[in-house]
Design a protein around this motif. Structure first.
Motif, PDB file in Angstrom:
ATOM      1  N   VAL A  88       0.945  16.861  -1.117  1.00  0.00           N
ATOM      2  CA  VAL A  88       0.837  15.478  -1.591  1.00  0.00           C
ATOM      3  C   VAL A  88      -0.586  15.213  -2.080  1.00  0.00           C
ATOM      4  O   VAL A  88      -0.805  14.779  -3.213  1.00  0.00           O
ATOM      5  CB  VAL A  88       1.224  14.467  -0.485  1.00  0.00           C
ATOM      6  CG1 VAL A  88       0.908  13.042  -0.918  1.00  0.00           C
ATOM      7  CG2 VAL A  88       2.699  14.610  -0.123  1.00  0.00           C
ATOM      8  N   LEU A  89      -1.571  15.480  -1.225  1.00  0.00           N
ATOM      9  CA  LEU A  89      -2.954  15.128  -1.546  1.00  0.00           C
ATOM     10  C   LEU A  89      -3.641  16.135  -2.465  1.00  0.00           C
ATOM     11  O   LEU A  89      -4.483  15.746  -3.279  1.00  0.00           O
ATOM     12  CB  LEU A  89      -3.761  14.959  -0.256  1.00  0.00           C
ATOM     13  CG  LEU A  89      -3.379  13.739   0.572  1.00  0.00           C
ATOM     14  CD1 LEU A  89      -4.095  13.760   1.916  1.00  0.00           C
ATOM     15  CD2 LEU A  89      -3.693  12.456  -0.176  1.00  0.00           C
ATOM     16  N   LEU A 105      -3.082   3.976  -1.118  1.00  0.00           N
ATOM     17  CA  LEU A 105      -1.975   4.807  -0.636  1.00  0.00           C
ATOM     18  C   LEU A 105      -0.823   4.771  -1.632  1.00  0.00           C
ATOM     19  O   LEU A 105      -0.233   5.804  -1.945  1.00  0.00           O
ATOM     20  CB  LEU A 105      -1.510   4.338   0.741  1.00  0.00           C
ATOM     21  CG  LEU A 105      -0.279   5.027   1.313  1.00  0.00           C
ATOM     22  CD1 LEU A 105      -0.504   6.522   1.503  1.00  0.00           C
ATOM     23  CD2 LEU A 105       0.140   4.363   2.620  1.00  0.00           C
ATOM     24  N   GLU A 106      -0.513   3.604  -2.152  1.00  0.00           N
ATOM     25  CA  GLU A 106       0.564   3.474  -3.135  1.00  0.00           C
ATOM     26  C   GLU A 106       0.251   4.278  -4.396  1.00  0.00           C
ATOM     27  O   GLU A 106       1.143   4.867  -5.001  1.00  0.00           O
ATOM     28  CB  GLU A 106       0.814   2.010  -3.469  1.00  0.00           C
ATOM     29  CG  GLU A 106       2.012   1.786  -4.360  1.00  0.00           C
ATOM     30  CD  GLU A 106       3.310   2.368  -3.823  1.00  0.00           C
ATOM     31  OE1 GLU A 106       4.093   2.926  -4.640  1.00  0.00           O
ATOM     32  OE2 GLU A 106       3.575   2.287  -2.614  1.00  0.00           O
ATOM     33  N   ARG A 107      -0.995   4.313  -4.774  1.00  0.00           N
ATOM     34  CA  ARG A 107      -1.412   5.125  -5.934  1.00  0.00           C
ATOM     35  C   ARG A 107      -1.123   6.603  -5.687  1.00  0.00           C
ATOM     36  O   ARG A 107      -0.626   7.307  -6.562  1.00  0.00           O
ATOM     37  CB  ARG A 107      -2.900   4.895  -6.191  1.00  0.00           C
ATOM     38  CG  ARG A 107      -3.456   5.608  -7.374  1.00  0.00           C
ATOM     39  CD  ARG A 107      -4.888   5.202  -7.594  1.00  0.00           C
ATOM     40  NE  ARG A 107      -5.512   5.984  -8.623  1.00  0.00           N
ATOM     41  CZ  ARG A 107      -6.779   5.859  -8.993  1.00  0.00           C
ATOM     42  NH1 ARG A 107      -7.545   4.951  -8.420  1.00  0.00           N
ATOM     43  NH2 ARG A 107      -7.280   6.625  -9.940  1.00  0.00           N
ATOM     44  N   VAL A 108      -1.423   7.071  -4.485  1.00  0.00           N
ATOM     45  CA  VAL A 108      -1.146   8.468  -4.114  1.00  0.00           C
ATOM     46  C   VAL A 108       0.361   8.710  -4.111  1.00  0.00           C
ATOM     47  O   VAL A 108       0.836   9.726  -4.636  1.00  0.00           O
ATOM     48  CB  VAL A 108      -1.775   8.798  -2.740  1.00  0.00           C
ATOM     49  CG1 VAL A 108      -1.312  10.160  -2.237  1.00  0.00           C
ATOM     50  CG2 VAL A 108      -3.294   8.737  -2.811  1.00  0.00           C
ATOM     51  N   GLU A 147     -11.391   9.111   0.734  1.00  0.00           N
ATOM     52  CA  GLU A 147     -11.904   9.711   1.963  1.00  0.00           C
ATOM     53  C   GLU A 147     -11.394   8.982   3.206  1.00  0.00           C
ATOM     54  O   GLU A 147     -10.999   9.614   4.183  1.00  0.00           O
ATOM     55  CB  GLU A 147     -13.434   9.706   1.925  1.00  0.00           C
ATOM     56  CG  GLU A 147     -14.058  10.673   2.885  1.00  0.00           C
ATOM     57  CD  GLU A 147     -15.475  11.029   2.505  1.00  0.00           C
ATOM     58  OE1 GLU A 147     -15.935  12.080   2.964  1.00  0.00           O
ATOM     59  OE2 GLU A 147     -16.131  10.267   1.763  1.00  0.00           O
ATOM     60  N   ARG A 148     -11.367   7.655   3.161  1.00  0.00           N
ATOM     61  CA  ARG A 148     -10.840   6.889   4.296  1.00  0.00           C
ATOM     62  C   ARG A 148      -9.353   7.204   4.521  1.00  0.00           C
ATOM     63  O   ARG A 148      -8.909   7.342   5.656  1.00  0.00           O
ATOM     64  CB  ARG A 148     -11.050   5.394   4.089  1.00  0.00           C
ATOM     65  CG  ARG A 148     -12.443   4.917   4.443  1.00  0.00           C
ATOM     66  CD  ARG A 148     -12.543   3.413   4.513  1.00  0.00           C
ATOM     67  NE  ARG A 148     -12.144   2.740   3.292  1.00  0.00           N
ATOM     68  CZ  ARG A 148     -12.948   2.508   2.251  1.00  0.00           C
ATOM     69  NH1 ARG A 148     -14.203   2.912   2.285  1.00  0.00           N
ATOM     70  NH2 ARG A 148     -12.504   1.888   1.176  1.00  0.00           N
ATOM     71  N   LEU A 149      -8.610   7.318   3.432  1.00  0.00           N
ATOM     72  CA  LEU A 149      -7.195   7.655   3.554  1.00  0.00           C
ATOM     73  C   LEU A 149      -7.032   9.049   4.157  1.00  0.00           C
ATOM     74  O   LEU A 149      -6.193   9.262   5.032  1.00  0.00           O
ATOM     75  CB  LEU A 149      -6.504   7.584   2.189  1.00  0.00           C
ATOM     76  CG  LEU A 149      -5.000   7.798   2.193  1.00  0.00           C
ATOM     77  CD1 LEU A 149      -4.297   6.700   2.998  1.00  0.00           C
ATOM     78  CD2 LEU A 149      -4.468   7.854   0.780  1.00  0.00           C
ATOM     79  N   MET A 150      -7.855   9.983   3.740  1.00  0.00           N
ATOM     80  CA  MET A 150      -7.752  11.348   4.250  1.00  0.00           C
ATOM     81  C   MET A 150      -8.251  11.468   5.687  1.00  0.00           C
ATOM     82  O   MET A 150      -7.986  12.476   6.336  1.00  0.00           O
ATOM     83  CB  MET A 150      -8.494  12.325   3.325  1.00  0.00           C
ATOM     84  CG  MET A 150      -7.783  12.477   2.006  1.00  0.00           C
ATOM     85  SD  MET A 150      -8.250  13.900   0.978  1.00  0.00           S
ATOM     86  CE  MET A 150      -9.950  14.094   1.224  1.00  0.00           C
ATOM     87  N   VAL A 199       4.050   8.148   3.316  1.00  0.00           N
ATOM     88  CA  VAL A 199       4.391   8.676   1.992  1.00  0.00           C
ATOM     89  C   VAL A 199       5.901   8.745   1.814  1.00  0.00           C
ATOM     90  O   VAL A 199       6.424   8.427   0.746  1.00  0.00           O
ATOM     91  CB  VAL A 199       3.737  10.070   1.775  1.00  0.00           C
ATOM     92  CG1 VAL A 199       4.293  10.760   0.541  1.00  0.00           C
ATOM     93  CG2 VAL A 199       2.209   9.945   1.674  1.00  0.00           C
ATOM     94  N   LEU A 200       6.604   9.139   2.846  1.00  0.00           N
ATOM     95  CA  LEU A 200       8.060   9.255   2.782  1.00  0.00           C
ATOM     96  C   LEU A 200       8.775   7.919   2.947  1.00  0.00           C
ATOM     97  O   LEU A 200       9.998   7.851   2.834  1.00  0.00           O
ATOM     98  CB  LEU A 200       8.559  10.242   3.841  1.00  0.00           C
ATOM     99  CG  LEU A 200       8.092  11.690   3.671  1.00  0.00           C
ATOM    100  CD1 LEU A 200       8.567  12.538   4.841  1.00  0.00           C
ATOM    101  CD2 LEU A 200       8.556  12.260   2.345  1.00  0.00           C
TER     102      LEU A 200
END
Length: 110
Positions: free
Chosen positions: A47-48, A97-100, A68-71, A82-83
């Motif tokens: 995903v990332l 997160l929605e962008r990812v 970085e904060r998301l990771m 994500v799911l």
């Protein structure tokens, strides 16, 4: 032959500040791309990692902070978000997160 060393060597912080902004951000992007591909779980790598490959060169320092904060979140929790199996808590940057997630879905449908 004797090598002369400066009487007062420059601290590392001064040397780092002398780096150009481009070099500094390039190193950060490289580190984050590596981190995106080496999460610890293959699912989140997939995903990332591709997200980083596709987007990281276009991210500015604020967006790199957001990534970085998301990771920094744990893989099991990230995967459930994500799911769509769980809602992220309030402290998570839902917009990023929605962008990812959008990026991941676009790759999966292509």
């Amino acid at each position: 032959m004797r090598v002369r060393t400066p009487a007062h060597p420059q601290p590392l912080s001064i040397m780092v500040r002398r780096m150009t902004a481009g070099e500094d951000i390039a190193m950060r992007r490289k580190r984050l791309r590596y981190r995106a591909w080496h999460r610890g779980t293959r699912e989140m790598d997939l995903v990332l990692g591709p997200f980083a490959d596709a987007e990281i060169e276009g991210l500015d320092t604020v967006e790199l902070d957001r990534l970085e904060r998301l990771m920094d979140e744990e893989d099991p929790a990230l995967l459930t978000w994500v799911l769509g199996q769980a809602e992220p808590p309030a402290h998570v940057d839902s917009e990023f997160l929605e962008r990812v997630i959008r990026s991941h879905r676009q790759r999966m449908s292509a």
